[in-house]
Design an enzyme around this catalytic site. Structure first.
Site, mmCIF file in Angstrom:
data_model
loop_
_atom_site.group_PDB
_atom_site.id
_atom_site.type_symbol
_atom_site.label_atom_id
_atom_site.label_comp_id
_atom_site.label_asym_id
_atom_site.label_seq_id
_atom_site.Cartn_x
_atom_site.Cartn_y
_atom_site.Cartn_z
ATOM 1 C CG ASN A 1 -1.742 1.242 1.357
ATOM 2 O OD1 ASN A 1 -1.822 2.034 0.413
ATOM 3 N ND2 ASN A 1 -2.369 1.440 2.510
ATOM 4 C CE LYS B 1 0.037 3.348 4.656
ATOM 5 N NZ LYS B 1 0.188 3.451 6.104
ATOM 6 C CG HIS C 1 -5.625 2.057 5.376
ATOM 7 N ND1 HIS C 1 -5.145 3.019 6.232
ATOM 8 C CD2 HIS C 1 -4.616 1.167 5.181
ATOM 9 C CE1 HIS C 1 -3.882 2.724 6.538
ATOM 10 N NE2 HIS C 1 -3.544 1.604 5.916
ATOM 11 C CD GLU D 1 -2.649 5.685 6.645
ATOM 12 O OE1 GLU D 1 -2.660 5.650 5.408
ATOM 13 O OE2 GLU D 1 -1.704 5.207 7.322
ATOM 14 C CD GLU E 1 -2.991 -2.033 7.543
ATOM 15 O OE1 GLU E 1 -1.997 -2.372 6.906
ATOM 16 O OE2 GLU E 1 -3.542 -0.922 7.410
ATOM 17 N N GLY F 1 3.203 2.770 10.542
ATOM 18 C CA GLY F 1 4.165 3.844 10.303
ATOM 19 C C GLY F 1 4.947 4.258 11.534
ATOM 20 C CB SER G 1 5.937 -1.261 11.782
ATOM 21 O OG SER G 1 5.560 0.082 12.006
HETATM 22 P P1 13P Z 1 3.483 0.723 7.452
HETATM 23 O O1 13P Z 1 3.963 -0.605 6.903
HETATM 24 O O2 13P Z 1 4.196 1.898 6.876
HETATM 25 O O3 13P Z 1 3.436 0.700 8.942
HETATM 26 O O4 13P Z 1 1.954 0.877 6.948
HETATM 27 C C1 13P Z 1 1.068 -0.146 7.157
HETATM 28 C C2 13P Z 1 -0.186 0.148 6.434
HETATM 29 O O5 13P Z 1 -0.951 1.004 6.816
HETATM 30 C C3 13P Z 1 -0.468 -0.630 5.210
HETATM 31 O O6 13P Z 1 -1.761 -0.426 4.774
#
Ligand code: 13P
Length: 248
Positions: free
Chosen positions: A8, A10, A94, A96, A163, A169, A208
């Site tokens: 992903n 983003k 997601h 976010e 997640e 992140g 992560s």
């Molecule tokens: P990270 O791997 O950067 O922590 O992000 C995870 C994520 O949100 C994947 O959708």
């Protein structure tokens, strides 16, 4: 069960950065047949990514979509448009999207339903915040997100992703025990919804994930893949995740 490793990206990568990544990455995955690999670039790079991916086994995903088929919805993208751009998958729910764009369980449910109606495979994300975990509400939150998000949704063309928001992140990965505990719980909720077909559903871990910790996470009984943000941005790093080795 075949594992899924999904990238992903983003809000990262232009069209040319997407092409550059794929020109390096696609030759790297030749011969890898035991893992489903999915890449989710931003909307603007989807069509270019589809061109690069022609003839490869890597699947293309969008990161979101709207539930209507067409019309006066300025700024939105319809399920059919994703198919037209070459997508087979879409990520829905997601954290976010939930956090910054106020998507609630009802919105997530409408999107999953519309994606399925269009024939897209859905990667459906759930996860608790740090506050919720510390308040002992992890299972309550996960159960609500899974049951409401999947109300009247078929288990076909469906992959889940756990997640934990506190692990996204942040460099703070859930331990194998923490991941397994929640994945097993998600499986239980899915069995409650679908009965035995739920045993075949894949539940990815995200938050992560790196080449260093992927083996340990993939060794958990109910973890069948990863949804990767930061560590999916470079071909060398992402290929190391795709080629994980299960630890016993
Ligand atoms: P990270 O791997 O950067 O922590 O992000 C995870 C994520 O949100 C994947 O959708």
């Amino acid at each position: 069960m075949k594992y899924v490793i999904a990238a992903n990206w983003k809000m990262n990568k232009t069209i040319s950065e997407t092409r550059d990544f794929l020109k390096t990455f696609i030759p790297m995955v030749k011969g890898i047949a035991d893992v489903d690999i999915v890449i989710a670039p931003p909307f603007t790079a989807l069509a270019a990514a589809a061109e690069e991916l022609k003839g490869s086994t890597v699947a293309l995903s969008a990161q979101d979509m709207f539930w209507e088929e067409r019309g006066a919805y300025t700024g939105e993208v319809a399920p059919g448009m994703l198919l037209d751009a070459g997508c087979s998958h879409v990520i829905i729910g997601h954290s976010e999207r939930r956090q910054y764009f106020h998507e609630d369980d009802a919105v997530v449910n409408k999107k999953i339903t519309a994606a399925h109606r269009a024939g897209l495979k859905v990667i459906f994300c759930v996860g608790e915040s740090l506050e919720e975990r510390e308040a002992g509400k992890t299972f309550e939150v996960i159960q609500r997100e899974v049951e409401k998000g999947l109300a009247n949704v078929s288990p076909d063309n469906l992959v889940l992703a756990y997640e934990p928001i506190w692990a996204i992140g942040t460099g703070k990965t859930a331990s194998a025990e923490q991941a397994q505990e929640v994945h097993a719980f998600i499986r239980k909720v899915l069995v409650g919804l679908y009965g035995s077909p739920a045993e075949g559903l894949r539940i990815l871990y995200g938050g992560s994930v790196t080449p260093e910790n992927v083996n340990t996470l993939m060794a958990c009984k109910d973890v069948h893949g990863a949804l990767v943000g930061g560590a999916s941005m470079k071909p060398e790093s992402f290929i190391n995740i795709v080629s994980f080795k299960k630890e016993n």
